[in-house]
Scaffold this motif. Structure first.
Motif, PDB file in Angstrom:
ATOM      1  N   TYR A 265     -10.842   5.708   0.686  1.00 40.38           N
ATOM      2  CA  TYR A 265     -10.009   5.462   1.688  1.00 40.38           C
ATOM      3  C   TYR A 265      -9.997   3.759   1.729  1.00 40.38           C
TER       4      TYR A 265
ATOM      5  N   ASN B 242      -5.438   0.509   7.125  1.00 40.46           N
ATOM      6  CA  ASN B 242      -6.022   1.617   6.295  1.00 40.46           C
ATOM      7  C   ASN B 242      -4.905   2.363   5.379  1.00 40.46           C
ATOM      8  N   CYS B 243      -5.379   2.826   4.476  1.00 42.18           N
ATOM      9  CA  CYS B 243      -4.599   3.551   3.339  1.00 42.18           C
ATOM     10  C   CYS B 243      -5.363   4.518   2.525  1.00 42.18           C
ATOM     11  N   PRO B 244      -5.006   5.817   2.295  1.00 40.74           N
ATOM     12  CA  PRO B 244      -5.856   6.524   1.408  1.00 40.74           C
ATOM     13  C   PRO B 244      -5.467   5.795  -0.051  1.00 40.74           C
TER      14      PRO B 244
ATOM     15  N   ILE C 117     -14.175   3.552   1.502  1.00 36.74           N
ATOM     16  CA  ILE C 117     -14.756   4.425   2.044  1.00 36.74           C
ATOM     17  C   ILE C 117     -14.662   5.666   1.163  1.00 36.74           C
TER      18      ILE C 117
ATOM     19  N   TYR D 261      -3.211   8.681  -3.061  1.00 39.21           N
ATOM     20  CA  TYR D 261      -2.876   9.766  -2.383  1.00 39.21           C
ATOM     21  C   TYR D 261      -1.680  10.399  -3.506  1.00 39.21           C
ATOM     22  N   VAL D 262      -2.046  11.874  -3.373  1.00 40.26           N
ATOM     23  CA  VAL D 262      -1.049  12.532  -3.994  1.00 40.26           C
ATOM     24  C   VAL D 262       0.017  13.363  -3.144  1.00 40.26           C
TER      25      VAL D 262
ATOM     26  N   LEU E 154       0.956  -1.270   0.005  1.00 42.46           N
ATOM     27  CA  LEU E 154      -0.044   0.011  -0.037  1.00 42.46           C
ATOM     28  C   LEU E 154       0.890   1.305   0.178  1.00 42.46           C
TER      29      LEU E 154
ATOM     30  N   LYS F  69     -10.190   0.483   3.916  1.00 44.68           N
ATOM     31  CA  LYS F  69      -9.997   0.263   5.320  1.00 44.68           C
ATOM     32  C   LYS F  69     -10.299  -1.228   5.831  1.00 44.68           C
TER      33      LYS F  69
ATOM     34  N   ALA G 244     -14.307   8.697   0.943  1.00 43.30           N
ATOM     35  CA  ALA G 244     -13.862  10.175   1.528  1.00 43.30           C
ATOM     36  C   ALA G 244     -12.798  10.570   1.026  1.00 43.30           C
ATOM     37  N   ASP G 245     -12.564  11.921   0.694  1.00 47.95           N
ATOM     38  CA  ASP G 245     -11.420  12.483  -0.081  1.00 47.95           C
ATOM     39  C   ASP G 245     -11.301  11.741  -1.320  1.00 47.95           C
TER      40      ASP G 245
END
Lengths: 167, 180
Positions: free
Chosen positions: A138, A160-162, A132, A165-166, A61, A140, A134-135
């Motif tokens: 995400y 957990n990991c976005p 999820i 992600y930039v 991840l 989970k 979000a943004d």
């Protein structure tokens, strides 16, 4: 003549009573620590298992840069992850509560991570993979293990990991 | 001399037994009182700097490096620490949304940015009663990280400390951050 005697019956009796009292008072203490030792042995095995699994998945991840989560099953037991570092590749994860196995890896290189073989240790059906929104999104992953010796009967950990992600 | 010799022939008398018993009990109680607090400490340390909390601290670091304004780092350099739990502080690169998502998903309750050495922050927490006992205990447990002369604020090194809730208990993690 009496002074030349060794241990008299009374002295032996007193000594025996005192030693017995010490042993009895310590018995519960030792028994308690023995139980705790057994609990900690189970905890150690479970923590080793969870650390190993977290390392393997988080390594992908973080280092692989997760860009997409797809094929999340309705029961939340399986999903496919897409990475772009250094090149595009995908991995799949499958939680099998009935078998006590979490399978993870690249296609054709999937490894079964079996929970430690401890009596009454179970992989909870409440374990799940969620996406999820979000943004950017995400990921989970919640893994729950159950055992009567755990506090509240459960031990859980999150991965957990976005997504995308930039940096 | 004759009397002394007679006494030496005595066996094991009651007073001697009692003295030895008291001595042994004393040793056991000493061992117990020293050993018991160690178990309590071990129970607490189980929630500190686990693999899970280190990865959570890692993502807090990524969001802080991307989103925090330079003024936040200046504050840390001057004061020694800054509470960055408030997502409105993440003004750069639209990191506000990343912060909100990160806090919600991971049940994060506190994020602190400190200098690489935690000495100032440890002193602040020690003298402040507003922090929870578990948070104060974790900060007290943390090393000061003050021996590394290279990793200074001037060189761009900071530290991220996170508190989050998992398994119905507070857990803590920390990780160094480099702002190049």
């Amino acid at each position: 003549m009496l002074n030349k005697k060794g241990i008299t019956s009374v002295e032996l009796l007193v000594c025996f009573i005192i030693v017995s009292a010490i042993i009895v008072s310590m018995y519960n203490l030792i028994l308690n620590y023995r139980n705790r030792e057994q609990i900690e042995e189970i905890n150690n095995e479970v923590i080793s298992f969870s650390n190993n699994l977290q390392e393997v998945i988080q390594n992908d991840l973080v280092m692989g840069h997760l860009v997409n989560v797809s094929n999340v099953s309705e029961d939340g037991y399986s999903a496919t992850f897409t990475f772009d570092n250094p090149d595009n590749y995908t991995t799949t994860i499958t939680i099998k509560p009935n078998e006590g196995i979490i399978s993870y890896g690249k296609s054709g290189d999937i490894i079964d991570y079996e929970i430690p073989g401890i009596a009454d240790l179970m992989l909870s059906p409440d374990s799940s993979i969620e996406y999820i929104p979000a943004d950017n999104g995400y990921l989970k992953i919640t893994i729950i293990l159950t055992h009567p010796n755990f506090e509240d009967n459960t031990y859980s950990f999150m991965i957990n990991c976005p997504v995308n992600y930039v940096y | 001399m004759k009397r002394k010799k007679m006494l030496s022939n005595n066996g094991f008398i009651l007073v001697e037994t009692l003295v030895v018993s008291v001595f042994i009990m004393g040793i056991f109680s000493l061992l117990y009182t020293n050993f018991f607090p160690l178990i309590g400490e071990y129970e607490r340390y189980k929630n500190y700097d686990t693999v899970e909390s280190t990865y959570i601290a890692h993502w807090a670091r990524m969001i802080a490096l991307k989103g925090l304004a330079d003024s936040s780092y200046t504050t840390v350099a001057n004061v020694g620490y800054l509470d960055i739990s408030d997502c409105s502080l993440y003004v750069n690169s639209n990191a506000n949304g990343s912060c909100e998502a990160f806090k919600t998903v991971n049940n994060v309750s506190k994020i602190y940015l400190t200098t690489y050495s935690t000495t100032s922050f440890k002193d602040f927490v020690k003298d402040n009663n507003d922090f929870s006992r578990s948070f104060s205990e974790y900060i007290s447990y943390l090393p000061a990280y003050s021996k590394n002369a290279v990793k200074t604020t001037e060189a761009g090194y900071y530290r991220i400390i996170v508190e989050y809730i998992s398994n119905n208990s507070y857990k803590y993690g920390n990780i160094e951050a480099f702002k190049g």
